[in-house]
Scaffold this active site. Structure first.
Site, PDB file in Angstrom:
ATOM      1  NE  ARG A 240      -3.727   0.514   2.116  1.00 25.10           N
ATOM      2  CZ  ARG A 240      -4.294   1.098   3.166  1.00 25.10           C
ATOM      3  NH1 ARG A 240      -4.307   0.501   4.342  1.00 25.10           N
ATOM      4  NH2 ARG A 240      -4.845   2.283   3.054  1.00 25.10           N
TER       5      ARG A 240
ATOM      6  CG  ASP B 151      -3.665   8.973   0.589  1.00 26.83           C
ATOM      7  OD1 ASP B 151      -3.457  10.123   1.019  1.00 26.83           O
ATOM      8  OD2 ASP B 151      -4.741   8.638   0.043  1.00 26.83           O
TER       9      ASP B 151
ATOM     10  CG  HIS C 199      -7.769   6.991  10.775  1.00 22.86           C
ATOM     11  ND1 HIS C 199      -8.772   6.560   9.936  1.00 22.86           N
ATOM     12  CD2 HIS C 199      -8.404   7.346  11.936  1.00 22.86           C
ATOM     13  CE1 HIS C 199      -9.950   6.656  10.554  1.00 22.86           C
ATOM     14  NE2 HIS C 199      -9.757   7.131  11.757  1.00 22.86           N
TER      15      HIS C 199
ATOM     16  N   GLY D  37     -15.887  12.130   0.253  1.00 24.72           N
ATOM     17  CA  GLY D  37     -15.320  10.812  -0.019  1.00 24.72           C
ATOM     18  C   GLY D  37     -15.192   9.904   1.184  1.00 24.72           C
TER      19      GLY D  37
HETATM   20  P1  NAD Z   1     -14.744   4.058   2.666  1.00 24.33           P
HETATM   21  O1  NAD Z   1     -14.088   3.125   1.711  1.00 24.33           O
HETATM   22  O2  NAD Z   1     -15.592   3.515   3.750  1.00 24.33           O
HETATM   23  O3  NAD Z   1     -15.695   5.045   1.830  1.00 24.33           O
HETATM   24  C1  NAD Z   1     -15.268   5.634   0.640  1.00 24.33           C
HETATM   25  C2  NAD Z   1     -16.331   6.642   0.219  1.00 24.33           C
HETATM   26  O4  NAD Z   1     -15.817   7.363  -0.895  1.00 24.33           O
HETATM   27  C3  NAD Z   1     -17.656   6.004  -0.228  1.00 24.33           C
HETATM   28  O5  NAD Z   1     -18.728   6.703   0.390  1.00 24.33           O
HETATM   29  C4  NAD Z   1     -17.660   6.231  -1.734  1.00 24.33           C
HETATM   30  O6  NAD Z   1     -18.957   6.423  -2.261  1.00 24.33           O
HETATM   31  C5  NAD Z   1     -16.838   7.501  -1.845  1.00 24.33           C
HETATM   32  N1  NAD Z   1     -16.182   7.715  -3.131  1.00 24.33           N
HETATM   33  C6  NAD Z   1     -15.727   6.788  -4.016  1.00 24.33           C
HETATM   34  N2  NAD Z   1     -15.148   7.397  -5.069  1.00 24.33           N
HETATM   35  C7  NAD Z   1     -15.223   8.735  -4.832  1.00 24.33           C
HETATM   36  C8  NAD Z   1     -14.782   9.882  -5.542  1.00 24.33           C
HETATM   37  N3  NAD Z   1     -14.138   9.776  -6.711  1.00 24.33           N
HETATM   38  N4  NAD Z   1     -15.026  11.110  -5.009  1.00 24.33           N
HETATM   39  C9  NAD Z   1     -15.677  11.235  -3.825  1.00 24.33           C
HETATM   40  N5  NAD Z   1     -16.115  10.172  -3.112  1.00 24.33           N
HETATM   41  C10 NAD Z   1     -15.891   8.952  -3.607  1.00 24.33           C
HETATM   42  O7  NAD Z   1     -13.620   5.017   3.211  1.00 24.33           O
HETATM   43  P2  NAD Z   1     -13.583   5.905   4.511  1.00 24.33           P
HETATM   44  O8  NAD Z   1     -14.915   6.472   4.849  1.00 24.33           O
HETATM   45  O9  NAD Z   1     -12.413   6.807   4.388  1.00 24.33           O
HETATM   46  O10 NAD Z   1     -13.265   4.775   5.590  1.00 24.33           O
HETATM   47  C11 NAD Z   1     -12.477   5.086   6.539  1.00 24.33           C
HETATM   48  C12 NAD Z   1     -11.167   4.249   6.533  1.00 24.33           C
HETATM   49  O11 NAD Z   1     -10.586   3.976   5.258  1.00 24.33           O
HETATM   50  C13 NAD Z   1     -10.161   5.023   7.246  1.00 24.33           C
HETATM   51  O12 NAD Z   1      -9.761   4.293   8.366  1.00 24.33           O
HETATM   52  C14 NAD Z   1      -8.983   5.225   6.287  1.00 24.33           C
HETATM   53  O13 NAD Z   1      -7.776   5.214   7.008  1.00 24.33           O
HETATM   54  C15 NAD Z   1      -9.139   4.108   5.365  1.00 24.33           C
HETATM   55  N6  NAD Z   1      -8.578   4.164   3.993  1.00 24.33           N
HETATM   56  C16 NAD Z   1      -7.637   5.079   3.597  1.00 24.33           C
HETATM   57  C17 NAD Z   1      -7.151   5.044   2.283  1.00 24.33           C
HETATM   58  C18 NAD Z   1      -6.117   6.074   1.859  1.00 24.33           C
HETATM   59  O14 NAD Z   1      -5.320   6.522   2.667  1.00 24.33           O
HETATM   60  N7  NAD Z   1      -6.114   6.437   0.546  1.00 24.33           N
HETATM   61  C19 NAD Z   1      -7.601   4.082   1.390  1.00 24.33           C
HETATM   62  C20 NAD Z   1      -8.557   3.151   1.839  1.00 24.33           C
HETATM   63  C21 NAD Z   1      -9.029   3.214   3.144  1.00 24.33           C
END
Ligand code: NAD
Length: 240
Positions: free
Chosen positions: A66, A100, A115, A183
């Protein structure tokens, strides 16, 4: 859009709360959505202190992948738009659940990483931190000199948020006149409570292509992706 921008222009204090969805258009999978990480991986093995105690090598193999993916990714127009809003609003706080570093790389500075991040590893014994590069943590470095284990410097399920960061986020939510939620499925607590329980009488706007756990409670819904909608907010804000 117009009402949100009027409110943003009039506001002194604004909080943005972001989740994995803001990084989807940078090519990073979300947790719960289509193609989400939790569909293909077992949470309890990879993102919990118990899983790490059971098999630290497996956990590090996953986080090293990741971490490499985060570093290959680039911030998208949504990340840059939030950095631009920070420049325009005197008291602007960005609280993210993401680990990230894309907000930081896009230039956001008043940033609370609720986080943690994968920029560092932390020892379970002495709490000492070690920076991570794009290779992550090599297997032979997992056992630390003090007898503890180096673990990803992030918050896992069942763990409390770092208290200083959390307190600053609660303060920012409590004084915010506008809260923009982008998001996040808003099911991970306590982060989601920033947009509900701690929001006071702030005007809450949600930017998400899908309904979420808080959609019915917010004041304004902008259905669309972060990289589409957030730059339009900055443009409309600037047009006055
Ligand atoms: P989640 O996966 O639960 O929800 C993602 C949300 O993003 C959904 O509601 C979805 O509809 C929405 N979404 C998808 N594509 C989108 C876009 N292009 N624009 C706007 N919204 C969009 O994620 P969450 O609510 O952040 O869950 C929390 C956990 O996920 C945290 O603990 C976090 O640390 C972790 N997480 C982080 C990463 C990262 O750092 N990139 C990646 C995956 C998960």
């Amino acid at each position: 859009m117009d009402e949100l921008c009027d409110r943003l222009r009039a506001a002194t204090s604004v909080l943005a709360l972001t989740g994995a969805g803001i990084s989807a258009e940078s090519g990073l999978p979300t947790f719960r959505g289509t193609g989400g990480l939790w569909r293909t991986h077992r949470v309890e093995e990879l993102a919990s202190p118990q899983g790490f105690a059971r098999d630290p090598r497996l956990v590090w193999a996953w986080y090293n992948e990741r971490n490499a993916a985060h570093r290959r990714a680039e911030p998208n127009a949504g990340h840059y738009a939030l950095a631009a809003l920070e420049q325009r609003i005197s008291d602007f706080t960005l609280a993210t659940q993401n680990v990230d570093s894309l907000h930081m790389r896009a230039g956001s500075r008043r940033l609370l990483e609720l986080h943690g991040s994968l920029r560092t590893a932390r020892c379970t014994g002495c709490e000492q931190r070690r920076p991570l590069d794009s290779l992550g943590l090599p297997e032979d470095a997992i056992e630390h000199a003090c007898g503890g284990y180096l673990r990803p410097d992030i918050v896992w399920f069942g763990e409390p948020l770092p208290s200083a960061v959390w307190e600053r986020a609660v303060e920012a939510a409590s004084r915010a006149e506008v809260i923009v939620v982008v998001g996040t499925s808003a099911v991970v607590y306590p982060a989601a409570a920033l947009a509900t329980h701690y929001a006071g009488d702030a005007f809450v706007a949600e930017i998400n292509p899908e309904p979420t756990a808080i959609s019915e409670r917010v004041d304004c819904l902008l259905r669309g992706t972060a990289a589409e909608v957030l730059p339009r907010i900055v443009e409309t804000f600037d047009r006055g």
